[in-house]
Design an enzyme around this catalytic site. Structure first.
Site, PDB file in Angstrom:
ATOM      1  N   LYS A  54       0.845  -1.208   0.000  1.00 46.29           N
ATOM      2  CA  LYS A  54       0.000   0.000   0.000  1.00 46.29           C
ATOM      3  C   LYS A  54       0.873   1.248   0.000  1.00 46.29           C
ATOM      4  CE  LYS A  54      -3.849  -2.189   2.360  1.00 46.29           C
ATOM      5  NZ  LYS A  54      -4.297  -2.705   3.644  1.00 46.29           N
ATOM      6  N   GLN A  98      -4.920  -1.461   9.635  1.00 48.40           N
ATOM      7  CA  GLN A  98      -4.866  -2.801   9.067  1.00 48.40           C
ATOM      8  C   GLN A  98      -5.494  -3.824  10.020  1.00 48.40           C
ATOM      9  OE1 GLN A  98      -3.767  -3.498   5.956  1.00 48.40           O
ATOM     10  NE2 GLN A  98      -4.109  -5.686   6.188  1.00 48.40           N
ATOM     11  N   ASP A 121     -11.453   2.870   4.161  1.00 52.58           N
ATOM     12  CA  ASP A 121     -11.893   1.477   4.099  1.00 52.58           C
ATOM     13  C   ASP A 121     -13.414   1.377   3.957  1.00 52.58           C
ATOM     14  OD1 ASP A 121     -10.020  -0.617   4.167  1.00 52.58           O
ATOM     15  OD2 ASP A 121      -9.564  -0.267   6.289  1.00 52.58           O
TER      16      ASP A 121
HETATM   17  N1  GUN Z   1      -7.082  -6.724   6.159  1.00 58.65           N
HETATM   18  C1  GUN Z   1      -7.399  -7.480   5.075  1.00 58.65           C
HETATM   19  N2  GUN Z   1      -8.109  -6.745   4.192  1.00 58.65           N
HETATM   20  C2  GUN Z   1      -8.242  -5.516   4.726  1.00 58.65           C
HETATM   21  C3  GUN Z   1      -8.861  -4.326   4.279  1.00 58.65           C
HETATM   22  O1  GUN Z   1      -9.453  -4.239   3.196  1.00 58.65           O
HETATM   23  N3  GUN Z   1      -8.772  -3.254   5.112  1.00 58.65           N
HETATM   24  C4  GUN Z   1      -8.140  -3.328   6.319  1.00 58.65           C
HETATM   25  N4  GUN Z   1      -8.118  -2.233   7.070  1.00 58.65           N
HETATM   26  N5  GUN Z   1      -7.549  -4.424   6.761  1.00 58.65           N
HETATM   27  C5  GUN Z   1      -7.602  -5.506   5.964  1.00 58.65           C
END
Ligand code: GUN
Length: 297
Positions: A54, A98, A121
């Protein structure tokens, strides 16, 4: 094989290119650099890979990337204090914590502490409510990526039978809301659904998001259907080898479907591209600027 392969890797690369263009324009005309803060608690290996990826892609499209790491035994209070700081920081337009979080933290409480306007998100209860009532919101990244691929391939989705297999808050439920927003007739199926095979066979659009390797075989797929496979499952191949597979049995489904996303290289790459898209959208909203077209639902 008869199905067209929907190449999410190429689609995501194209989308990131567009995002980079929007970012350059925002910098040039408004002196605005969209910024994304990612918070990682602990050292889960898969989460570390995602967070690194990311950060790299955020920088590649010209945005500011802020990475925050907390120890696995950090307290919830510590994390909430960091979120408050990021909520107040004008350089941060998007905040992602996350998941999963360590057991001493309540994920719902943490997510709902994020400023909904910065919740890239789309998991905050306000954004869930806004999406459910058809109002402008931040849309969860994976379902948004799936919707973009579906619209790109099928055009107008209205009137189509869409079956979403999986009822998670992250994918299944928001996916169903988005498809409903595009006037599909939507069914949410799950592990307790009776005669799941028959339900799937009615789908013009079949979205698989259950997290069970190759659970959906080709004979559950309606001929000509568009199949979106959200699953990313690592299976053991023996001799110390493993490979990634989706929730759909690709080889048999590809004989029947009209179009199908592969794993890897289908939905996966779209998720991060949509996270970047959401960050641009959030930065424009924060500054009262028009949102670039094509970045949100
Ligand atoms: N962990 C796995 N997928 C995601 C996601 O789309 N967002 C977040 N914040 N954590 C994750």
């Amino acid at each position: 094989m008869s199905a067209m392969i929907l190449d999410g890797k190429a689609f995501a690369a194209r989308l990131r290119g567009e995002i980079a263009g929007h970012v350059a324009k925002l910098k040039e005309t408004h002196g605005l650099t969209p910024g994304l803060a990612v918070v990682l608690v602990g050292e889960d290996p898969a989460s570390q890979v995602y967070v690194r990826s990311k950060g790299k892609m955020t920088v590649e499209v010209g945005m500011a990337s802020f990475e925050h790491r907390l120890d696995v035994d950090a307290s919830e209070v510590e994390l909430l204090a960091l979120i408050q700081k990021l909520n107040a920081d004008p350089q941060v337009h998007g905040i992602l914590v996350q998941l999963p979080l360590p057991p001493q933290m309540n994920a719902d409480l943490v997510i709902n502490a994020i400023d909904p306007a910065k919740d890239v998100d789309g998991f905050h209860i306000s954004n869930v409510g806004l999406l459910g009532t058809g109002q402008k919101s931040m849309v969860p990244c994976t379902p948004l990526g799936c919707l973009m691929m579906l619209r790109d391939h099928l055009g107008d989705l209205s009137g189509m039978n869409a079956v979403v297999v999986g009822r998670s808050n992250i994918v299944g439920k928001p996916m169903a809301q988005l498809l409903l927003g595009d006037s599909c007739t939507v069914t949410i199926a799950h592990s307790r659904t009776r005669d799941l095979a028959e339900v799937c066979r009615r789908a013009d659009i079949l979205v698989a998001a259950v997290g069970r390797p190759q659970m959906i075989p080709g004979d559950w797929v309606k001929p000509g259907a568009t199949v979106i496979d959200v699953g990313i499952n690592r299976i053991d191949e023996g001799a110390g080898k493993s490979r990634l597979v989706g929730d759909v049995e690709f080889d048999s489904a590809a004989q029947v479907a009209g179009a199908i996303t592969p794993v890897p290289g289908g939905v996966g790459p779209m998720t991060i591209a949509c996270l970047l898209a959401n960050t641009v959208t959030a930065s424009c909203r924060a500054h009262g600027l028009p949102e670039p077209v094509g970045l949100t639902a």
